[in-house]
Scaffold this motif. Structure first.
Motif, short mmCIF file in Angstrom:
data_model
loop_
_atom_site.label_atom_id
_atom_site.label_comp_id
_atom_site.label_asym_id
_atom_site.label_seq_id
_atom_site.Cartn_x
_atom_site.Cartn_y
_atom_site.Cartn_z
N UNK A 409 128.63 -17.47 25.76
CA UNK A 409 128.79 -16.27 26.59
C UNK A 409 129.46 -15.16 25.76
N UNK A 410 130.53 -14.58 26.25
CA UNK A 410 131.20 -13.45 25.59
C UNK A 410 130.21 -12.31 25.35
N UNK A 411 130.00 -11.89 24.09
CA UNK A 411 129.10 -10.75 23.83
C UNK A 411 127.73 -11.21 23.36
N UNK A 412 127.37 -12.45 23.68
CA UNK A 412 126.11 -13.03 23.21
C UNK A 412 125.01 -12.91 24.25
N UNK A 413 123.80 -12.65 23.78
CA UNK A 413 122.61 -12.68 24.62
C UNK A 413 121.64 -13.72 24.05
N UNK A 414 120.76 -14.23 24.92
CA UNK A 414 119.85 -15.30 24.51
C UNK A 414 118.42 -14.99 24.94
N UNK A 415 117.48 -15.31 24.06
CA UNK A 415 116.04 -15.23 24.36
C UNK A 415 115.47 -16.63 24.27
N UNK A 416 114.79 -17.06 25.33
CA UNK A 416 114.20 -18.39 25.34
C UNK A 416 112.79 -18.39 24.78
N UNK A 417 112.39 -19.55 24.27
CA UNK A 417 111.02 -19.73 23.76
C UNK A 417 110.55 -21.12 24.17
N UNK A 418 109.29 -21.19 24.59
CA UNK A 418 108.71 -22.45 25.08
C UNK A 418 107.28 -22.55 24.59
N UNK A 419 106.85 -23.75 24.31
CA UNK A 419 105.46 -23.97 23.94
C UNK A 419 104.95 -25.30 24.45
N UNK A 420 103.68 -25.33 24.80
CA UNK A 420 102.99 -26.58 25.12
C UNK A 420 102.09 -26.90 23.94
#
Length: 776
Positions: A409-420
């Protein structure tokens, strides 16, 4: 002194199906057999390791290590638009000039089309050109390491030639770098990367006696020194700024480094990937350097020299955690941790952190499946002010899957990635579909849910540059297979095409997911037809066709085209079967192209087919009090699927006809798998005998039989719990039709975990024995 070649200074664009560029170039049509997640492509290195690069502007890379290379560390750096990924066992060969550094330039490899479309890699071996099949690169690399051969990049002009601008400079200053190991002695396995911040110099300094020197033009530089000691500990020392105004001598001393550690309080959690990265900014340039590992235990870092302004440099330490499982591959881990710490203005001199769940956000994620018995992979990429992780790892799961993610958390952002994924002809996993999400921030203690890969998979217009016109240049590249939850997506297809008509006359055509065309000037009526067929790969949304009509005139600047899409949001289970009784509720939305003058919806008709499009029946569309539209579709008796067709007209005369074949399954079963692939080499290998103690108790034994027509490789492996890695303790080559035995001394005391693995002749497939614990 040994000085290895300069990093190329040419920027290469990463092309993909996601969307056409705002200022498209001629000949940018994309092949239909490319799957992308925001411009994703995969390159197989000469070592057999695979690097998947995704993301526009600031690409990120995740490494899939080849079989038997699970513990190999990687040095990654992005300079002057080129992404390099160098395995640790290639460093000395590159330094010695035996292996061309450009073979690890992922950007150049993609530019030369040596990516996921290629079946072989052209090389020069001792001056003779040789084309090595992609499936055999891992075994080729293994054999190369035992020879004195020299390997270069073949292909002539496909690669930028190495050059040495520093050698052409007039006034120069001497830079001498002395490398010392942990014992204070000169370090042979060491090198310093010299990055010119305001001069075009990129050099690697190394010498067997530990000291290297070079004359360079006066200027400002960043130095990144790597020293690997006798214990295989990696020491990275970074000098953020060297103002080279006179002859200078630098000592990179491993004794100044301190360990990098992180501990997750949850019992059983182990690191799957660790990355220590730098983003150095100077003027308009950004230089990225990172070091990737699978464990914390052997990483040491230090800053040398003064810090710089916070805005000029940010360092980041990211890690991914999970449960290794019996095979050590983190498959089906019930939870994962994704952590990121940053330091502004300098580099880490060691690092220590203990992480508790209370300081993280919890995300309960569901991952649906489009087709039975497929593997999924999932990962997160972190971003904080001044730093975006450029490497990461994707953890594997059997689909469908539910996983709990814990995010920093704090000042962090997240981008998810998924694949089949499916298994390709060369034995490597191939992304059948790939999805990504936008970056978002989370709060400590926050608990959210997310879902991926939910039907109906349909076109999505999430940016204004998916289709547009600039002057009399027109382009279109609409993503056709986005899931319900707005995860931008690409998909493998059997075929795809885009056709452009002006006043009924064909003026542009492509055999891929994007089209760029020059059109006659002036106002006219246009029609775009975008189609994709993926029936051999999927049983849901396996034929999609969208037809748009609109009027367009010459523009003074780039402007989006007035297109529409219709998306559907039924309740579905993990297998993408619609939930409900006799009637299937089908919430839907008509969505305009952002920024385009599309007017208001005048008419919207939804039709369904239960006989593969032979006949269509319109169903009523109603709007609730909130203004949301919904169609009620009777669940057909005896039919296995429902196909959907949307027909829309807006108040400005723009129209859409969008057809999605087999949009939903209705037989309440898992989507069936596509036809079985051709017979693969894995069928001639068998699982080895389970490791066991000999009758005397002094040896650990196993055996394996090879039914293939060529030799196979047979490993006895032991799990290192401290490093969360499997290591081979014996290696045998089994002749065709033969049998081999493996043995290892059962010495010392304690209990260890063992398994045996037989690889096919290309070392692409393997069959392991059961995992067993043995006490000596």
């Amino acid at each position: 002194m040994i000085r290895t070649g300069l990093i190329g200074l040419v920027t290469a664009a990463l092309l993909g199906i996601g969307a056409a560029p705002a200022a498209p170039a001629n000949g940018a049509d994309q092949k239909s057999d490319r799957v992308t997640d925001d411009h994703a492509r995969t390159v197989t290195l000469i070592t057999g390791d695979r690097v998947r690069v995704s993301g526009a502007g600031k690409p990120r890379a995740d490494v899939e290590r080849a079989a038997g290379r699970e513990g190999v560390r990687f040095s990654s750096y992005r300079i002057d638009g080129h992404q390099y990924v160098v395995p640790e066992d290639a460093r000395h060969l590159v330094r010695e000039g035996r292996v061309d550094r450009r073979l690890f330039d992922v950007t150049a490899l993609m530019k030369a089309e040596h990516d996921d479309r290629a079946t072989e890699l052209p090389l020069t071996v001792d001056g003779t050109e040789r084309r090595v099949p992609t499936a055999k690169l891992a075994s080729f690399w293994k054999s190369l390491r035992g020879t004195d051969s020299t390997v270069g990049a073949a292909g002539g002009g496909d690669f930028e030639a190495d050059s040495s601008p520093s050698a052409r400079m007039g006034v120069t200053r001497a830079l001498t770098v002395r490398h010392l190991g942990r014992d204070g002695a000169p370090a042979a396995d060491a090198e310093t990367m010299v990055i010119g911040l305001n001069v075009p110099v990129r050099e690697f300094l190394h010498d067997e006696d530990g000291t290297a020197d070079l004359r360079l033009p006066p200027g400002r530089y960043m130095l990144v020194s790597d020293i690997v000691d006798r214990n295989a500990d990696w020491h990275r020392i970074v000098r953020p700024l060297l103002d080279l105004t006179r002859d200078t001598r630098i000592t990179a001393d491993a004794r100044t480094t301190e360990p990098v550690t992180t501990t997750v309080a949850r019992k059983g959690a182990r690191p799957a990937a660790v990355d220590v990265g730098i983003e150095r900014r100077f003027g308009d340039s950004v230089f990225s350097v990172s070091l990737g590992s699978t464990t914390f235990g052997r990483l040491y870092t230090a800053q040398q020299g003064p810090s710089v302004a916070d805005g000029e440099m940010t360092s980041g330490l990211s890690s991914t955690w999970g449960v290794p499982g019996p095979a050590g591959d983190f498959k089906n881990t019930p939870y994962s941790y994704h952590l990121l710490n940053t330091k502004h203005g300098g580099f880490f001199t060691g690092f220590a952190r203990t992480v508790h769940d209370a300081e993280l956000a919890r995300v309960d994620a569901a991952h649906n499946t489009q087709t039975a018995e497929r593997r999924g992979v999932k990962g997160f990429f972190g971003m904080a002010p001044g730093f975006a992780a450029v490497s990461g790892t994707m953890l594997p799961f059997d689909l469908p899957a539910r996983v709990t993610h814990y995010l920093d958390t704090r000042d962090t952002q997240w981008s998810g990635a998924f694949g089949e994924q499916i298994t390709g002809a060369d034995g490597f996993p191939v992304y059948a579909t790939a999805m990504g999400s936008d970056y978002r921030a989370y709060r400590a203690g926050e608990r959210t849910t997310e879902r991926w890969n939910a039907a109906v998979f349909a076109p999505f217009l999430f940016r204004p540059d998916h289709a547009g016109r600039d002057g009399d240049r027109m382009w279109a590249g609409v993503p056709l297979f986005t899931d319900q939850d707005d995860h931008r997506a690409g998909s493998l297809t059997d075929s795809a095409s885009v056709k452009l008509y002006r006043d009924g006359k064909l003026v542009g055509e492509s055999d891929g997911g994007q089209l760029n065309a020059q059109v006659p000037p002036g106002k006219a009526g246009f029609r775009i037809e975008s189609t994709a067929d993926r029936r051999s790969l999927f049983r849901l949304s396996n034929q999609v066709k969208s037809v748009w009509t609109f009027t367009s005139d010459t523009t003074g600047e780039a402007a989006p085209l007035p297109l529409w899409v219709v998306r559907y949001f039924p309740r579905v289970d993990l297998y993408n079967n619609p939930v409900g009784g006799k009637n299937i509720a089908l919430p839907l939305s008509a969505e305009p192209h952002p920024g385009a003058g599309t007017g208001q919806v005048s008419t919207l008709r939804i039709s369904v087919s239960t006989d593969q499009g032979d006949s269509w029946r319109q169903v009523p569309v109603v709007r609730d009090k909130a203004g949301k539209s919904r169609a009620m579709v009777p669940r057909p008796s005896g039919a296995k699927s429902i196909s959907l067709r949307a027909q829309l007209t807006d108040s400005r005369g723009n129209t859409l006809e969008q057809t999605t074949m087999n949009a939903l399954r209705t037989d309440r079963t898992a989507p069936p798998a596509p036809p079985a692939p051709p017979t693969s080499p894995r069928e001639c290998i068998s699982a080895p005998e389970t490791p066991h103690k000999s009758s005397s108790g002094f040896r650990i034994l196993s055996s394996a039989r090879n039914a293939c027509g060529t030799p196979t490789t047979f490993w006895l492996m032991r799990y290192d719990a401290g490093r969360s890695e499997w290591h081979s303790v014996t290696e045998n080559v089994i002749p065709a039709g033969g049998t081999a035995s493996a043995e290892w001394l059962c010495k010392g005391s304690g209990t260890h975990t063992y398994r045996a693995v037989q690889f096919d002749p290309n070392m692409m497939f393997n069959k392991p024995s059961p995992v067993v614990s043995i006490t000596c």
